[in-house]
Design an enzyme around this catalytic site. Structure first.
Site, mmCIF file in Angstrom:
data_model
loop_
_atom_site.group_PDB
_atom_site.id
_atom_site.type_symbol
_atom_site.label_atom_id
_atom_site.label_comp_id
_atom_site.label_asym_id
_atom_site.label_seq_id
_atom_site.Cartn_x
_atom_site.Cartn_y
_atom_site.Cartn_z
ATOM 1 N N THR A 8 -31.536 -0.486 28.155
ATOM 2 C CA THR A 8 -32.995 -1.056 27.967
ATOM 3 C C THR A 8 -33.590 -0.321 26.820
ATOM 4 O OG1 THR A 8 -34.153 0.430 29.503
ATOM 5 C CG2 THR A 8 -32.807 -1.558 30.402
ATOM 6 N N ASP A 9 -35.055 -0.395 26.509
ATOM 7 C CA ASP A 9 -35.663 0.236 25.301
ATOM 8 C C ASP A 9 -36.040 1.466 25.967
ATOM 9 O OD1 ASP A 9 -35.499 -1.742 23.524
ATOM 10 O OD2 ASP A 9 -37.555 -2.653 24.159
ATOM 11 N N CYS A 10 -36.218 1.579 27.288
ATOM 12 C CA CYS A 10 -36.663 2.873 28.131
ATOM 13 C C CYS A 10 -35.413 3.654 28.601
ATOM 14 C CB CYS A 10 -37.595 2.731 29.172
ATOM 15 S SG CYS A 10 -37.099 1.355 30.110
ATOM 16 N N TYR A 11 -34.332 3.007 28.697
ATOM 17 C CA TYR A 11 -33.194 3.581 29.222
ATOM 18 C C TYR A 11 -31.773 3.061 28.542
ATOM 19 C CZ TYR A 11 -35.527 4.705 33.652
ATOM 20 O OH TYR A 11 -36.382 5.360 34.537
ATOM 21 N N PRO A 12 -31.617 3.689 27.213
ATOM 22 C CA PRO A 12 -30.718 3.244 26.299
ATOM 23 C C PRO A 12 -29.210 3.463 26.780
ATOM 24 C CG PRO A 12 -31.708 5.048 25.354
ATOM 25 C CD PRO A 12 -32.446 4.617 26.658
#
Lengths: 391, 135
Positions: A136-140
């Site tokens: 994800t954007d916050c958890y790449p």
């Protein structure tokens, strides 16, 4: 004239508390009567050690760099539940390692599962983490592997939804073939009878109406300190009872929680149950504050008075017919054989009575040394028989 | 009169030869087969309880060894890992002899390897896997 938990704790702090095990209290009540025993004894300690499948552990793994929202994860190839936030996981005691043949070659051996993983962590062994994600954007981060030990993780709590069953079935096999069950191997034609309770030492059989054990009760859990979190799943108090109030069928249960970091593999042991699955043997000891005569009388229950129901695990249990073949006492079960309609059937336990005794003794020492104080339950557990009595 | 439990390992080339029967014919020994198996590589394993005079027993074993068969006492075969045993008692349901029995006062499980016939039933039934096979 009753006592309060606060008064008992004062005596524990002064080193004056009289603490006895659930075995020792039997003789005291017999000799002195319940009234005097209630005055003289402050705490009765109980114990049990047996496979408790409804067990597991929450772990916060700490964050990888870059960060990762774990989607799937395995510890020593045992799949763990990841559907909680980014790096919180839950290890279920009966989860099997990937690629285990299960029962494909029957009966399966179930050599390594969640229970073994929890034991390895508690023993301080290194375990291997493998995790994947979609990014994800916050958890790449999409893949993470590392070795870790219990000391490396931020939080680790044992949190078991259903433990310490108040009584249990005695399992037999009426069919003509060997069967492999969670109650062990059952030989055909009533070849053996397996049981799983510490009987007179078992925590919930010594406080049958839950007069003292409630939410927040501090307990011995897996060699460390734990608490009763709630009543356990399948908690059922509407059951037939014997003279002490103890149920004669599987009845009450507790949900328990405690810091895994203070526990020991001696009291949290991975089990492989042939043809059935993996599990975790859990050691639990509960202190019963002797508040009054009723409490001590119930805690003085003996194996001769505790009754369990005999159930056929070849047909009646799997089909859920509810049929019972008879009743036997724990004294008979522990003698090594029971008599069922004239047939002598050898017995085998799955619950370790010697380790239950060890736990009750250990808890007694902790309290006597002032290292363990009793806690006041926030709320008692539901129990129809007690509530009717009070109401 | 002596009674010994032994494990015999037969190399591949001896598996099809009559060796053990000679113990009866030539050495006056009685035997009871506790276990017999042939591995995929066609090596044989035979667990016997042998009864007879001490002299005959020694001579019989010398003969067996001279045929390339290794002989080990059985008492080494099944061992209990005392660190792992939780004394639950699940093994009591399957042990065919009194090798595993409960001390009714302590409710601990006792293991007497003299009584053990190495049937191995306890090995997989033991939940913490405390019973180990050592060949």
């Amino acid at each position: 004239m009753g006592k309060t938990i606060a008064e008992i704790n004062e005596r524990i702090k002064r080193g004056e508390a009289v603490v006895v095990t659930a075995e020792e209290v039997i003789g005291i009540v017999e000799e002195k009567g319940a009234e005097r025993a209630a005055q003289e004894v402050d705490v009765v300690t109980t114990g049990t050690f047996g496979p408790m499948c409804s067990s597991g552990a929450f772990i916060n793994l700490g964050h990888a760099q870059p960060r990762m929202k774990i989607h799937r994860a395995w510890l020593n190839e045992v799949p763990v539940f990841c559907g909680i936030a980014a790096v919180d996981i839950y290890i279920g005691a009966t989860e099997m390692a990937e690629h285990d043949p299960l029962n494909e070659v029957f009966p399966g051996e179930f050599r390594y599962g969640g229970g073994h993983l929890i034991e390895d962590l508690v023993a301080g062994k290194t375990v291997h983490l493998r995790a994947t994600s979609y990014g994800t954007d916050c958890y790449p981060n999409r893949a993470w592997e590392r070795d870790l030990t219990l000391a490396d993780v931020k939080e680790a709590w044992l949190f078991n939804p259903r433990n310490a069953y108040q009584n249990y079935n005695v399992a037999v096999n009426l069919s003509d073939r060997v069967i492999y069950t969670y109650m062990g191997v059952l030989r055909p034609n009533l070849g053996n009878a397996n049981y799983c309770s510490a009987g007179q030492l078992s925590p919930l059989l010594n406080d049958p109406l839950f007069r003292t054990i409630g939410i927040g009760t501090r307990i011995f859990l897996g060699g460390g300190i734990g608490y009763v979190a709630w009543h356990g799943t399948q908690h059922n108090t509407e059951v037939p009872r014997g003279p002490s109030g103890a149920p004669t069928r599987p009845a009450g249960t507790i949900s328990v929680i405690g810091d895994l970091k203070g526990m020991s593999p001696r009291y949290l042991t991975g089990y492989s149950i042939l043809g059935y699955g993996a599990s975790l043997a859990v050691g639990i000891g509960i202190p019963i504050p002797v508040l009054d005569e009723e409490v001590v009388r119930a805690a003085a229950v003996r194996d001769e008075e505790l009754v369990a129901a005999v159930v056929d695990y070849s047909h009646d249990y799997p089909q859920g017919t509810g049929k019972l073949l008879g009743e036997v006492t724990y004294a008979e079960l522990k003698s090594g054989s029971i008599n069922l309609d004239g047939k002598v059937v050898p017995t085998a336990p799955l619950s370790s009575y010697s380790r239950a005794r060890e736990i009750a003794e250990k808890l007694k020492d902790w309290i006597a040394q002032g290292r363990f104080l009793l806690s006041e339950p926030v709320e008692l557990l539901p129990c129809s028989a007690r509530e009717e009595e009070v109401g | 009169m002596v009674r010994h439990k032994v494990v015999l390992h037969f190399p591949h080339e001896q598996v099809d030869k009559p060796i053990v029967s000679k113990l009866v014919r030539d050495y006056n020994l009685d035997f009871n087969i506790l276990k017999a198996s042939i591995t995929p590589r066609e090596e044989g394993l035979l667990v016997l309880e042998i009864t007879g005079e001490d002299d005959d027993y020694q001579r019989g074993m010398d003969y067996i060894k001279s045929r390339g068969v290794s002989v080990q006492p059985l008492s080494q075969d099944i061992r209990r890992n005392d660190e792992r045993c939780t004394h639950c008692g699940a093994c009591l349901a399957v042990c065919p002899t009194d090798a595993l029995r409960a001390d009714r006062s302590t409710m601990e499980v006792l293991f007497d390897d003299e009584e053990c016939v190495a049937c191995e039933l306890c090995v997989k039934v033991c939940p913490p896997r405390a019973m180990e096979i050592h060949y």
